[in-house]
Design a protein around this motif. Sequence first.
Motif, PDB file in Angstrom:
ATOM      1  N   TYR A 163      44.655  72.899   2.285  1.00  0.00           N
ATOM      2  CA  TYR A 163      45.466  73.695   1.341  1.00  0.00           C
ATOM      3  C   TYR A 163      44.675  74.169   0.223  1.00  0.00           C
ATOM      4  O   TYR A 163      44.730  75.321  -0.359  1.00  0.00           O
ATOM      5  CB  TYR A 163      46.682  72.650   0.749  1.00  0.00           C
ATOM      6  CG  TYR A 163      47.381  73.240  -0.484  1.00  0.00           C
ATOM      7  CD1 TYR A 163      48.012  74.622  -0.336  1.00  0.00           C
ATOM      8  CD2 TYR A 163      47.591  72.545  -1.536  1.00  0.00           C
ATOM      9  CE1 TYR A 163      48.812  75.242  -1.297  1.00  0.00           C
ATOM     10  CE2 TYR A 163      48.523  73.250  -2.699  1.00  0.00           C
ATOM     11  CZ  TYR A 163      48.931  74.542  -2.289  1.00  0.00           C
ATOM     12  OH  TYR A 163      49.812  75.132  -3.291  1.00  0.00           O
ATOM     13  N   ASP A 196      46.966  73.769   6.786  1.00  0.00           N
ATOM     14  CA  ASP A 196      48.457  73.672   5.735  1.00  0.00           C
ATOM     15  C   ASP A 196      48.744  75.276   6.038  1.00  0.00           C
ATOM     16  O   ASP A 196      48.296  75.882   6.788  1.00  0.00           O
ATOM     17  CB  ASP A 196      47.881  73.526   4.463  1.00  0.00           C
ATOM     18  CG  ASP A 196      49.137  72.883   3.550  1.00  0.00           C
ATOM     19  OD1 ASP A 196      49.742  73.889   3.030  1.00  0.00           O
ATOM     20  OD2 ASP A 196      49.105  71.865   3.380  1.00  0.00           O
ATOM     21  N   ALA A 197      49.485  75.711   5.123  1.00  0.00           N
ATOM     22  CA  ALA A 197      49.899  76.811   5.370  1.00  0.00           C
ATOM     23  C   ALA A 197      48.858  77.939   5.660  1.00  0.00           C
ATOM     24  O   ALA A 197      47.872  77.855   5.033  1.00  0.00           O
ATOM     25  CB  ALA A 197      50.799  77.560   3.995  1.00  0.00           C
ATOM     26  N   TYR A 235      51.058  73.026  10.457  1.00  0.00           N
ATOM     27  CA  TYR A 235      52.116  73.132   9.340  1.00  0.00           C
ATOM     28  C   TYR A 235      53.104  73.951   9.823  1.00  0.00           C
ATOM     29  O   TYR A 235      52.901  75.085  10.307  1.00  0.00           O
ATOM     30  CB  TYR A 235      51.104  73.664   8.159  1.00  0.00           C
ATOM     31  CG  TYR A 235      51.922  73.764   6.938  1.00  0.00           C
ATOM     32  CD1 TYR A 235      52.185  73.069   5.878  1.00  0.00           C
ATOM     33  CD2 TYR A 235      52.556  75.163   6.659  1.00  0.00           C
ATOM     34  CE1 TYR A 235      52.673  73.492   4.776  1.00  0.00           C
ATOM     35  CE2 TYR A 235      53.099  75.406   5.611  1.00  0.00           C
ATOM     36  CZ  TYR A 235      53.114  74.906   4.703  1.00  0.00           C
ATOM     37  OH  TYR A 235      53.958  75.336   3.628  1.00  0.00           O
ATOM     38  N   LYS A 266      53.173  68.819   9.356  1.00  0.00           N
ATOM     39  CA  LYS A 266      53.499  68.741   8.282  1.00  0.00           C
ATOM     40  C   LYS A 266      54.527  69.745   8.060  1.00  0.00           C
ATOM     41  O   LYS A 266      54.220  71.018   8.250  1.00  0.00           O
ATOM     42  CB  LYS A 266      52.239  69.033   7.077  1.00  0.00           C
ATOM     43  CG  LYS A 266      52.842  69.259   5.641  1.00  0.00           C
ATOM     44  CD  LYS A 266      51.797  69.408   4.675  1.00  0.00           C
ATOM     45  CE  LYS A 266      52.272  69.661   3.218  1.00  0.00           C
ATOM     46  NZ  LYS A 266      50.881  70.011   2.429  1.00  0.00           N
ATOM     47  N   ASP A 268      57.124  71.602   5.869  1.00  0.00           N
ATOM     48  CA  ASP A 268      57.427  71.543   4.682  1.00  0.00           C
ATOM     49  C   ASP A 268      58.730  72.391   4.323  1.00  0.00           C
ATOM     50  O   ASP A 268      58.922  73.583   4.753  1.00  0.00           O
ATOM     51  CB  ASP A 268      55.937  72.584   3.901  1.00  0.00           C
ATOM     52  CG  ASP A 268      56.079  72.737   2.576  1.00  0.00           C
ATOM     53  OD1 ASP A 268      56.948  72.593   1.694  1.00  0.00           O
ATOM     54  OD2 ASP A 268      54.972  73.231   1.888  1.00  0.00           O
ATOM     55  N   LEU A 270      60.018  74.278   1.537  1.00  0.00           N
ATOM     56  CA  LEU A 270      60.062  75.725   1.398  1.00  0.00           C
ATOM     57  C   LEU A 270      61.071  76.504   1.039  1.00  0.00           C
ATOM     58  O   LEU A 270      62.195  76.047   0.645  1.00  0.00           O
ATOM     59  CB  LEU A 270      58.824  76.266   1.885  1.00  0.00           C
ATOM     60  CG  LEU A 270      57.513  75.915   1.669  1.00  0.00           C
ATOM     61  CD1 LEU A 270      56.341  76.626   2.417  1.00  0.00           C
ATOM     62  CD2 LEU A 270      56.878  76.006   0.121  1.00  0.00           C
ATOM     63  N   CYS A 319      57.751  67.055   4.147  1.00  0.00           N
ATOM     64  CA  CYS A 319      57.205  67.645   2.805  1.00  0.00           C
ATOM     65  C   CYS A 319      58.518  68.165   2.171  1.00  0.00           C
ATOM     66  O   CYS A 319      58.717  69.338   2.523  1.00  0.00           O
ATOM     67  CB  CYS A 319      56.010  68.388   3.059  1.00  0.00           C
ATOM     68  SG  CYS A 319      55.576  69.025   1.448  1.00  0.00           S
ATOM     69  N   TYR A 321      59.222  67.124  -1.390  1.00  0.00           N
ATOM     70  CA  TYR A 321      58.834  66.792  -2.775  1.00  0.00           C
ATOM     71  C   TYR A 321      59.777  65.460  -3.090  1.00  0.00           C
ATOM     72  O   TYR A 321      60.287  65.520  -4.448  1.00  0.00           O
ATOM     73  CB  TYR A 321      58.991  67.782  -3.615  1.00  0.00           C
ATOM     74  CG  TYR A 321      58.721  69.417  -2.889  1.00  0.00           C
ATOM     75  CD1 TYR A 321      57.527  69.611  -2.250  1.00  0.00           C
ATOM     76  CD2 TYR A 321      59.995  70.119  -2.471  1.00  0.00           C
ATOM     77  CE1 TYR A 321      57.541  70.667  -1.586  1.00  0.00           C
ATOM     78  CE2 TYR A 321      59.828  71.282  -1.719  1.00  0.00           C
ATOM     79  CZ  TYR A 321      58.745  71.664  -1.375  1.00  0.00           C
ATOM     80  OH  TYR A 321      58.574  72.651  -0.377  1.00  0.00           O
ATOM     81  N   ARG A 339      56.389  63.048   1.436  1.00  0.00           N
ATOM     82  CA  ARG A 339      56.134  63.357   0.170  1.00  0.00           C
ATOM     83  C   ARG A 339      57.031  62.790  -0.813  1.00  0.00           C
ATOM     84  O   ARG A 339      58.316  63.082  -0.383  1.00  0.00           O
ATOM     85  CB  ARG A 339      55.803  64.838  -0.113  1.00  0.00           C
ATOM     86  CG  ARG A 339      54.334  65.548   0.362  1.00  0.00           C
ATOM     87  CD  ARG A 339      53.397  65.417  -0.631  1.00  0.00           C
ATOM     88  NE  ARG A 339      53.899  66.125  -1.905  1.00  0.00           N
ATOM     89  CZ  ARG A 339      53.719  67.350  -1.943  1.00  0.00           C
ATOM     90  NH1 ARG A 339      53.010  68.182  -0.757  1.00  0.00           N
ATOM     91  NH2 ARG A 339      54.239  67.978  -2.707  1.00  0.00           N
ATOM     92  N   ASP A 343      54.009  68.915  -6.238  1.00  0.00           N
ATOM     93  CA  ASP A 343      52.739  69.011  -5.685  1.00  0.00           C
ATOM     94  C   ASP A 343      51.646  68.654  -6.493  1.00  0.00           C
ATOM     95  O   ASP A 343      51.877  68.748  -7.938  1.00  0.00           O
ATOM     96  CB  ASP A 343      52.402  70.611  -5.526  1.00  0.00           C
ATOM     97  CG  ASP A 343      53.187  71.324  -4.476  1.00  0.00           C
ATOM     98  OD1 ASP A 343      54.053  70.513  -3.766  1.00  0.00           O
ATOM     99  OD2 ASP A 343      52.785  72.236  -4.178  1.00  0.00           O
ATOM    100  N   ASP A 374      51.066  62.773  -2.411  1.00  0.00           N
ATOM    101  CA  ASP A 374      50.475  64.100  -2.142  1.00  0.00           C
ATOM    102  C   ASP A 374      49.018  63.822  -1.980  1.00  0.00           C
ATOM    103  O   ASP A 374      48.388  62.761  -2.185  1.00  0.00           O
ATOM    104  CB  ASP A 374      50.761  65.243  -3.211  1.00  0.00           C
ATOM    105  CG  ASP A 374      50.459  66.866  -2.594  1.00  0.00           C
ATOM    106  OD1 ASP A 374      49.932  66.722  -1.404  1.00  0.00           O
ATOM    107  OD2 ASP A 374      50.877  67.551  -3.214  1.00  0.00           O
ATOM    108  N   MET A 375      48.033  64.625  -1.613  1.00  0.00           N
ATOM    109  CA  MET A 375      46.563  64.896  -1.138  1.00  0.00           C
ATOM    110  C   MET A 375      45.729  64.237  -2.277  1.00  0.00           C
ATOM    111  O   MET A 375      46.174  64.282  -3.502  1.00  0.00           O
ATOM    112  CB  MET A 375      46.179  66.208  -0.407  1.00  0.00           C
ATOM    113  CG  MET A 375      46.257  67.360  -1.706  1.00  0.00           C
ATOM    114  SD  MET A 375      45.995  68.719  -0.799  1.00  0.00           S
ATOM    115  CE  MET A 375      47.612  69.237  -0.478  1.00  0.00           C
TER     116      MET A 375
HETATM  117  C1  GLA Z   1      54.054  73.436  -0.809  1.00  0.00           C
HETATM  118  C2  GLA Z   1      53.601  72.098  -0.465  1.00  0.00           C
HETATM  119  C3  GLA Z   1      51.941  72.117  -0.693  1.00  0.00           C
HETATM  120  C4  GLA Z   1      51.497  73.205   0.324  1.00  0.00           C
HETATM  121  C5  GLA Z   1      52.127  74.480  -0.217  1.00  0.00           C
HETATM  122  C6  GLA Z   1      51.365  75.566   0.676  1.00  0.00           C
HETATM  123  O1  GLA Z   1      54.133  73.642  -1.940  1.00  0.00           O
HETATM  124  O2  GLA Z   1      54.395  71.066  -1.072  1.00  0.00           O
HETATM  125  O3  GLA Z   1      51.661  70.576  -0.330  1.00  0.00           O
HETATM  126  O4  GLA Z   1      51.747  72.563   1.657  1.00  0.00           O
HETATM  127  O5  GLA Z   1      53.397  74.436   0.112  1.00  0.00           O
HETATM  128  O6  GLA Z   1      52.059  76.877   0.206  1.00  0.00           O
END
Ligand code: GLA
Length: 537
Positions: A163, A196-197, A235, A266, A268, A270, A319, A321, A339, A343, A374-375
């Motif tokens: 990320y 990641d993205a 991802y 992962k 997400d 979004l 993921c 949140y 998650r 973030d 989270d990471m």
């Molecule tokens: C979200 C995720 C993050 C990351 C971003 C990528 O915000 O929670 O961990 O993967 O998207 O855009």
Amino acid sequence: METSQRYSRQKVRIVKVFCLPLAVLLVGALILSAQTDLTGFWVLRVPVGSPTYFELKQSGETITGSFAHTGRPISGTLKGGTLRLVATFTRQKETGQTVYEGVVEGGVIALSVRSSGPRKPVKGTLERTTREVVFPSRLPLPELRDVPDNGLVRTPPMGWNSYHTRPINDATIRAMADAMASTGMSKVGYTYINLDAGWSGRRDEKGNIRGNVNFPDMKALADYVHSKGLKIGIYSSPGSDACSGSYGYEEQDAKTYAAWEMDYLKYDWLCANRIYGVWVGREPFERRYKSTKEEYQGVYQKMGEALFRTGRPIVFSICQYGLGEVWKWGANVGGNLWRTTDDINDSWESMEANGFSQLEIGQYAQPGHWNDPDMLEIGNGGMTADEYRTHMSLWSLLAAPLLASNDLRSITEETKGILMNTEVIAIDQDPDAKPVRRITQEGKTEVLVRPLRGNDEENSVAVGFFNRGDQPAEVGVRWDSLGLGTVTNNGLGQKSFKARDLWKHQPVPVTGDRYTTTVSVHGVVLLKVSAVTRWPR
Ligand code: GLA
């Protein structure tokens, strides 16, 4: 006479060669701008990154409109066949502009996109689209049922996530895999190299997802990572094309990931909020919509089942949140980790908020199914070494996934010392996954205790003495408050305590009733305390 004839012939030639084409161009442009009506929905595609959607309205030469998903305004002109749109943005409290410019000819408009600041201009294409593509309708969700356990990650997953790395491309990811092996991180348990993205491109004509220009061959990349003895993660999102998601392609994408031999996904949330969510108008942007718990469950179960059906062991990382109390149902939909927070970023405040908010939900973490605050930000430069040691200690006490996000190619000795502390990693990876609990809290200090796997002869706990304040502080506990009983000699067995400081890597004398230590600002002292019983022979 001859001269005047020559002049008029020249005039005709001038008109023919210069003026006529000019006039044609002018009239053409006028007709074009008169005929072109840009009113409607548009999608801007760039070679790397998710598409951007606009809703535009044209009135004469004036264009007004907005980014379809955020409502942020955009405006401009269509003059002489040239489209120019301008949007303002605020990044890190600075205001800037993005200018989109191109000539309108045919159905696909080639645009250049220039933003104020250091970013280089990019070329993209603007195409007409429909409301239905921008705001897709809900897909039917499966009836809720338990997805079988895939048997993976019996201890919290360890690895690296891309990320914070910019730009990401095939070469960078290979270099991270090389570094994971050459630093010795892979030897102490770090295994997953997770994209990641930013890796995906447009689907092919059969709807198969593909890498973008920076990822020409996903299978070759996976093979390379595997050749280093590591595993690779990918991802996606349950959202639509608007955020490069798997909406409507869940089965197909799961099969593609399996064919590429991916080991981890992962997923997400979004912009799935725009499909399944209801507008609640609350910041930040991705949280402005709310869905029901059953919708979150259904959406994640759909991918959980799709992954399970591929027959390939693929870790499923949820993921969203922590929405809908995911820790209560994440395992049911096939989740290996979920998650639990917003973030993280590379600051004390963010790490402290994510980490210390986890104590109430510790019992939901179990072998194969983990809470994910989270990471790791360790080594990214925004915190002190003491703060990073707190980060590592806290994540380990929480049995959280250990997914580094720093640049492994330039990792420092200090960062290695934190990420690769095997005594702390052993706490994180303790096979019993017992929850940590807070045993004292005074002002800005607190003591957390996590029981570790024991046996007839030795029982241990990990004890973290934390100082969240901005002055060094004394923190202490009674030895007999750690859940290990008291030192005894009851005729059956003789119990004694021993203790070890896991950051200093040295024994700590066990004397008196209490242990007291000075903890630095935002720092930690992490001990492993064991009760050793000697049975009479
Ligand atoms: C979200 C995720 C993050 C990351 C971003 C990528 O915000 O929670 O961990 O993967 O998207 O855009």
